[in-house]
Design a protein around this motif. Sequence first.
Motif, PDB file in Angstrom:
ATOM      1  N   ALA A  76       0.337  -5.104  -7.289  1.00  0.00           N
ATOM      2  CA  ALA A  76       0.102  -4.187  -8.403  1.00  0.00           C
ATOM      3  C   ALA A  76       0.847  -2.884  -8.170  1.00  0.00           C
ATOM      4  O   ALA A  76       0.315  -1.959  -7.578  1.00  0.00           O
ATOM      5  N   ILE A  77       2.128  -2.832  -8.535  1.00  0.00           N
ATOM      6  CA  ILE A  77       2.916  -1.651  -8.184  1.00  0.00           C
ATOM      7  C   ILE A  77       3.336  -0.801  -9.368  1.00  0.00           C
ATOM      8  O   ILE A  77       3.195  -1.178 -10.521  1.00  0.00           O
ATOM      9  N   ARG A  99      -0.213   0.362   4.796  1.00  0.00           N
ATOM     10  CA  ARG A  99       0.265  -0.537   3.745  1.00  0.00           C
ATOM     11  C   ARG A  99       1.340   0.156   2.916  1.00  0.00           C
ATOM     12  O   ARG A  99       1.161   1.301   2.508  1.00  0.00           O
ATOM     13  N   PRO A 100       2.473  -0.514   2.647  1.00  0.00           N
ATOM     14  CA  PRO A 100       3.559   0.151   1.905  1.00  0.00           C
ATOM     15  C   PRO A 100       3.302   0.155   0.407  1.00  0.00           C
ATOM     16  O   PRO A 100       4.050  -0.431  -0.359  1.00  0.00           O
ATOM     17  N   LYS A 154       7.945   1.310   5.559  1.00  0.00           N
ATOM     18  CA  LYS A 154       9.013   0.437   5.079  1.00  0.00           C
ATOM     19  C   LYS A 154       8.463  -0.526   4.023  1.00  0.00           C
ATOM     20  O   LYS A 154       7.397  -1.109   4.209  1.00  0.00           O
ATOM     21  N   GLY A 155       9.188  -0.674   2.942  1.00  0.00           N
ATOM     22  CA  GLY A 155       8.757  -1.605   1.912  1.00  0.00           C
ATOM     23  C   GLY A 155       8.029  -0.945   0.751  1.00  0.00           C
ATOM     24  O   GLY A 155       7.655  -1.604  -0.212  1.00  0.00           O
ATOM     25  N   THR A 156       7.813   0.361   0.829  1.00  0.00           N
ATOM     26  CA  THR A 156       7.204   1.057  -0.298  1.00  0.00           C
ATOM     27  C   THR A 156       8.173   0.974  -1.484  1.00  0.00           C
ATOM     28  O   THR A 156       9.354   1.298  -1.339  1.00  0.00           O
ATOM     29  N   PRO A 157       7.690   0.494  -2.654  1.00  0.00           N
ATOM     30  CA  PRO A 157       8.598   0.259  -3.786  1.00  0.00           C
ATOM     31  C   PRO A 157       9.364   1.511  -4.211  1.00  0.00           C
ATOM     32  O   PRO A 157       8.823   2.613  -4.189  1.00  0.00           O
TER      33      PRO A 157
END
Lengths: 324, 512
Positions: free
Chosen positions: A27-28, A89-90, A262-265
Amino acid sequence: MKKIRIVKNVFMVVSMFIFSIVIPISAIAGDYPKRPITIIVPYSAGGSTDIQARMIAAHMKTKLGQPVNVINKPGGGGAIGMVAAKAARPDGYTIILTASGPVSVTPFRTNAGFDPLKDYEFMAQLSSNDFSLNVNSKSGITTFKEWAEIATKDPAKATYATPGAGLQIHLVMLELLEKMNLDLPHVPFNGASEAIGQLLGEHVFSAMVALPDSITQYEAGAINTLAVASDKRHPNVPNVPTIKEQGYDVVAGGWFAFMAPKGTPKPIIEKLNSSIAYALEQQDVIDRYKKLGLDINFTNPEALKTFVTNQCNKHSAIVKKFGL
Amino acid sequence: MIENILYGLSFAFSLSAIFANIVGVALGITFGALPGLTSTMGVALLIPLTFGMEPVIAFSALLGMYIGSVYGGSLTAIMINTPGTPAAVATLLEGPGLTAKGQGRKAMEMATIASFVGGFFSCMALTLVAPQLAKVALSFGPPEYFAISLFGLSIVIGLSTNELLKGVIAALLGLLIATIGIDSVSGTVRNTFGIPELLSGVSLVPALVGLFAISQVLLKLEEWVETRVETYSPTVPISGEKDRLTLKDMHNNFWTIIRSSVIGTFVGLIPATGGGTASFIAYNETKRTSKEPEKFGSGHLPGVAATEAANNATTGGALIPLLTLGIPGDMVTAVMLGALMIQGLAPGPLLFRDNMPIITGIFIALMLANVFMLILGFNSLRFLSKIVALPTGLLLSFVSVLCLLGSYAMANSGFDVLVMVCFGAIGYILTRCGFPLAPLLLAMILSPLLESNFRRSMIMSQQDFSIFFTRPISLVIIIITILFLTKTIWDETRRRLKKARSENINKVSSIS
């Protein structure tokens, strides 16, 4: 029978756990942020990083419409907070306000548990400060040249203090002294206040600290600031030359920046970046930065990435060369 | 001058400043009393809330928090044998003993009065002679720091009467533990076994909470397992109206309090030393000069008076170098430096020239904070003294939960909880084997000062030991240390010989 039930229960718990991790990631962006955001500060409450985080957080909240909380994870020269941010969590709900030391010095000196260039997304640089070289005004030394002469003549007595061994400021001094072909005794202290206090008490010959930490004493006439390590002269001390002007190509300074796991949208990074930009435009924030003596220095994620990569390369080379 | 004082008074006595001050003191006492939550943390958390306030109002709240929390630590130390803050550790030496005798309330009253006198004394020193005293702070370089920490460490002997060897072993263990982490002089990593959480060393607060509080819980638990006595009964008798502080007690402790206030103010104004060191030195001085030193160790009122006067006297002391030089005198004032900057009051010589009315206001706010501490403190004692009426089981669970929360909250770190548990076990084992714990903690507090300043001195002198004996202040402190050590050892040997002789006589007489 009982065994089967246990297996079933374990299965339930495990699958719930997995879902709880997976669902928030999917859910981004679109309706981000839906819940409070946490800023990790890798230093104790009350320090300059912490004060900046709390100032910015207050305005990010207005822009994003969700509470922005600051949580301190001090220790290990900032490494503890960096590791906590890496492990988060990213999803954009945990970000970190960190500084040049934890990002570009600590990981190259010891196994700190993170890789600054691989484990994070870059968000925005926030601010920076200059470094200044100072002597006690009772010494009668007023210029960098005089300082260099005395240091060359009697290097054993020309001690220099820094806020700590292996910190960025120490690296800058090592770089400078190498270019000057000098080997002076280094007396590291715990923080800039101690270093300045020892300089005021004439227990050390000179001290390099961040400009905000020395400017009050300079204005009061207690110490003479001989040079700053920045590219250009600092507007707060226009009469103080840069080290570069003195013929030694040493350009360095401290900086503060927001990073995320790392991986944060990307859309989330952009959104946070613009909310930080908004905060830095507010008059009360500008005023407080002035009072703290820190310079606002905002950049976008790409510029920050290039900058940090350069800093990491530079510092890791010095660390290796001097075996720190 | 008069104009400045009037302005200052009008700032500090404004309704909002008084309100901020009282709230600060009340929060401070709570913060100090809860194990794990320290003065530093309290002040740091309050700072963002004061961003928008007028300077004197902001500092009324911050100073209230500072004064209240340094005092608050004594209450938990006396009532439930748990140090609320590192500054209150020395109070554990006598406080709980008094509570066990049913004199808890008396001890807390003594602590309150002593804290007030200590705090007020140092505040007067700050107001009247700050610039002169600030010179003392500047005269301390690495050799002087080394000398004073050596003196501090010599107190181990005073803390371990009858158990000298075990006391020294405990102190050595403390020194060893303090080597963990990044070495502050060379920057190399030592004894961390690859654990990043240990890079900055073992956190002092979780360690001390574990050592003193958790070990006590374990000891009580052991007692219960062995005897199986009904735990649904109060731990100790509640102190009755009889056992209140009398004028005679005040009279007897007058000089103790004054002496400790002076010690506290001086230790406070030397940067990088704080309430913990001050209270240990004051305790030792009181015991040394006492006519009945044998009474110390099991609940003796002057011990509490000394430690509490000293640790609260560090407050004004630590503010002296902060305000006059911009060099913080301890951890809390280091945090306040940020608060001053954000108010546009860059501390240092110019502060007094440019902002005299505000500074006067801050001085008055500090005096008020001490007065409010006295009033709020005294009023809370009536309820606090009933804590011991709780059944042991309930009290122990309550203490354990507080310790757990406190050590987590310190740095939001689960690792610190683990540290606390480990030190609980260490404390328990050491106590069971008859080792005193105070020397261990004292060594942990002093070790960073001792080691790094020794090495800094050696760098300054090109590895020449004479630096410690050629600088006057350092020389004087070292001579005092040597005299003190020789005298203590001499007294101890004489006492032992006497004891051995009288035991022999007893044996002989009982045989005949």
